[in-house]
Write a protein that holds these residues in place. Structure first.
Motif, PDB file in Angstrom:
ATOM      1  N   THR A  25     -12.273  34.535   8.823  1.00 24.36           N
ATOM      2  CA  THR A  25     -11.724  33.951  10.043  1.00 24.36           C
ATOM      3  C   THR A  25     -12.840  33.287  10.719  1.00 24.36           C
ATOM      4  OG1 THR A  25     -12.365  36.219  11.318  1.00 24.36           O
ATOM      5  CG2 THR A  25     -10.130  35.900  10.334  1.00 24.36           C
ATOM      6  N   ALA A  26     -12.494  32.538  12.013  1.00 24.73           N
ATOM      7  CA  ALA A  26     -13.531  31.789  12.844  1.00 24.73           C
ATOM      8  C   ALA A  26     -14.737  32.786  13.078  1.00 24.73           C
ATOM      9  CB  ALA A  26     -13.001  31.406  14.041  1.00 24.73           C
ATOM     10  N   GLY A  27     -16.029  32.268  13.002  1.00 26.15           N
ATOM     11  CA  GLY A  27     -17.024  33.133  13.018  1.00 26.15           C
ATOM     12  C   GLY A  27     -17.505  33.868  12.066  1.00 26.15           C
ATOM     13  N   SER A  28     -16.910  33.986  10.744  1.00 28.87           N
ATOM     14  CA  SER A  28     -16.971  34.857   9.683  1.00 28.87           C
ATOM     15  C   SER A  28     -18.291  34.053   8.978  1.00 28.87           C
ATOM     16  CB  SER A  28     -16.021  34.743   8.586  1.00 28.87           C
ATOM     17  OG  SER A  28     -14.923  35.410   9.050  1.00 28.87           O
ATOM     18  N   LYS A  29     -19.212  34.514   8.220  1.00 29.60           N
ATOM     19  CA  LYS A  29     -20.227  34.200   7.539  1.00 29.60           C
ATOM     20  C   LYS A  29     -20.279  34.298   6.135  1.00 29.60           C
ATOM     21  CE  LYS A  29     -23.782  35.275  11.094  1.00 29.60           C
ATOM     22  NZ  LYS A  29     -25.085  35.790  11.596  1.00 29.60           N
ATOM     23  N   GLU A  47     -21.968  41.667   8.707  1.00 29.29           N
ATOM     24  CA  GLU A  47     -22.797  41.807   9.627  1.00 29.29           C
ATOM     25  C   GLU A  47     -23.354  43.081   9.402  1.00 29.29           C
ATOM     26  OE1 GLU A  47     -23.852  39.674  11.656  1.00 29.29           O
ATOM     27  OE2 GLU A  47     -22.280  38.162  11.523  1.00 29.29           O
ATOM     28  N   LEU A  55     -23.190  43.921  21.236  1.00 26.19           N
ATOM     29  CA  LEU A  55     -22.161  42.978  21.371  1.00 26.19           C
ATOM     30  C   LEU A  55     -21.175  43.197  22.326  1.00 26.19           C
ATOM     31  CD1 LEU A  55     -20.642  40.501  19.717  1.00 26.19           C
ATOM     32  CD2 LEU A  55     -19.702  42.555  18.306  1.00 26.19           C
TER      33      LEU A  55
END
Length: 79
Positions: A25-29, A47, A55
């Protein structure tokens, strides 16, 4: 087999079928591994718990482990 084109900035769009298969998803690495035969593997990069520290902001009083244990016990017994 899904295919992407490299932009002039060196970026690619990961095809939707690949994103869905990997749960991206958006932000996944993602991590890339280059093999001797010039092929590349891509996998999700999870992570570490220490990277998530801070966070979610908490501005209340400091809690002891006993306080946390009590809150967990109360949450487990309430419905």
């Amino acid at each position: 087999m899904p295919i992407s084109k490299v932009t002039t900035k060196g970026q690619i769009t990961i095809p939707k079928s690949v994103r869905e298969a990997l749960g991206l998803t958006a932000g996944s690495k993602v991590a890339f591994q280059i093999h001797e035969d010039a092929s590349v593997s891509m996998s999700t990069k999870h992570e570490r718990a220490t990277e998530l520290l801070g966070l979610i902001p908490y501005d209340g009083p400091p809690l002891t482990l006993e306080d946390m244990d009590e809150a967990i016990a109360e949450g487990a017994t309430s419905s």
